[in-house]
Design a protein around this motif. Structure first.
Motif: not given
Length: 319
Positions: A11-13, A298-301, A316-317
């Protein structure tokens, strides 16, 4: 440098904001200082292991920035050039190495953020509307997730080609965005096939552009007129289960394709021709790009928001 790495699919984690060695360009490659990286559902598939990649790896396949190093045997790209790219793993980082043959020159008046927000999805929308099914004046077109990054671009390109857009959305707010992009009619997902039939006088649409997948596939087939085409270009809600091709016959000799961008930009000439159209439309204002920015850390968010359908437009990151 800082990057978003994945050591184990999940997952995002599984997204780790960490320090990794600076990459070095090899033969035919260039080093780019990344100014912005696009977030796409294919990144989720890579993170989850649905599209397996040997771990550990730096995530991300789309970005824009300035060339800061050039490897051997590179021609046509120089230090200081402003470039964008898609389909190159390792873009969620402060620096990335990309093949010179995949570097797309950017107009001077186009921001890096806009370039990173439009390239992968813009090129995808281009091939879908210009090649997979060449939209013609008066065609009825069903666009799923019409307020998402892809949906907004597809809607605008269908309108540029003279088609009529029927879009599906999950909320009234998203419906407003789809209409602002040019959608002629906007429908909720529930019962959309029946509504499409009513809007088209019982005939159905010429083409369905479906990036949602499992939850919309059956209704999409039911929305097509005889000899209509389903372009299933994604699976945001999950993969479509196996089905009997005889269904296509019974529903009116329908066409079904599962296209992907790599086969529509396999040659550099085709890549640059599509990019010239897309970037030119953005620079002129003919194509509007809606984006939301997140810091690289903040890529996880960003992934959580994307998967939770809490977003409109492109994410966009910014390193």
């Amino acid at each position: 440098m800082h990057a978003i790495a994945v050591s184990r699919p999940g997952g995002s984690s599984a997204l780790e904001y960490t320090e990794v060695p600076d990459p070095e360009p090899g033969p035919g490659e260039v080093l780019v200082d990344v100014a912005a990286a696009g977030v796409n559902f294919i990144d989720v598939y890579h993170r989850e292991g649905r599209y397996p990649i040997p771990t550990p790896f730096v995530l991300g396949s789309e970005g824009a920035g300035t060339v800061s190093g050039v490897g051997p045997d590179v021609t046509g790209v120089a230090i200081g050039d402003r470039v964008g790219w898609q389909g190159v793993l390792g873009s969620y980082a402060e620096k990335a190495v990309i093949p010179a043959a995949r570097a797309i020159p950017l107009p001077d008046d186009l921001s890096f953020e806009l370039a990173a927000a439009v390239l992968l999805q813009g090129l995808t929308a281009h091939y879908l509307t210009h090649s997979t099914y060449e939209v013609k004046t008066g065609d009825d077109v069903l666009v799923h997730a019409a307020a998402g990054g892809m949906g907004l671009l597809l809607t605008q390109m269908v309108k540029l080609r003279g088609g009529r857009v029927i879009g599906t959305v999950s909320t009234e707010e998203k419906g407003k965005l789809a209409r602002e992009a040019g959608a002629d009619d906007v429908l909720p997902y529930e019962g959309f096939a029946e509504a499409v039939r009513e809007l088209t006088g019982g005939e159905g649409v010429h083409v369905v552009y479906d990036g949602v997948g499992a939850t919309t596939f059956d209704g999409g087939l039911a929305s097509l007129r005889p000899r209509g085409l389903m372009a299933l270009y994604g699976a945001a809600s999950g993969p479509v289960p196996p089905f009997d091709p005889q269904r296509l016959n019974q529903a009116g000799s329908l066409f079904l394709t599962r296209p992907t961008l790599v086969h529509y930009v396999a040659k550099r000439e085709e890549l640059l021709a599509r990019a010239d159209d897309v970037l030119g439309w953005v620079a002129s204002g003919a194509l509007k790009v809606r984006s939301s920015r997140y810091s690289l850390a903040d890529a996880k968010k960003a992934h959580d928001d994307l998967e939770g359908r809490h977003t409109t437009g492109k994410l966009v990151l910014i390193p």
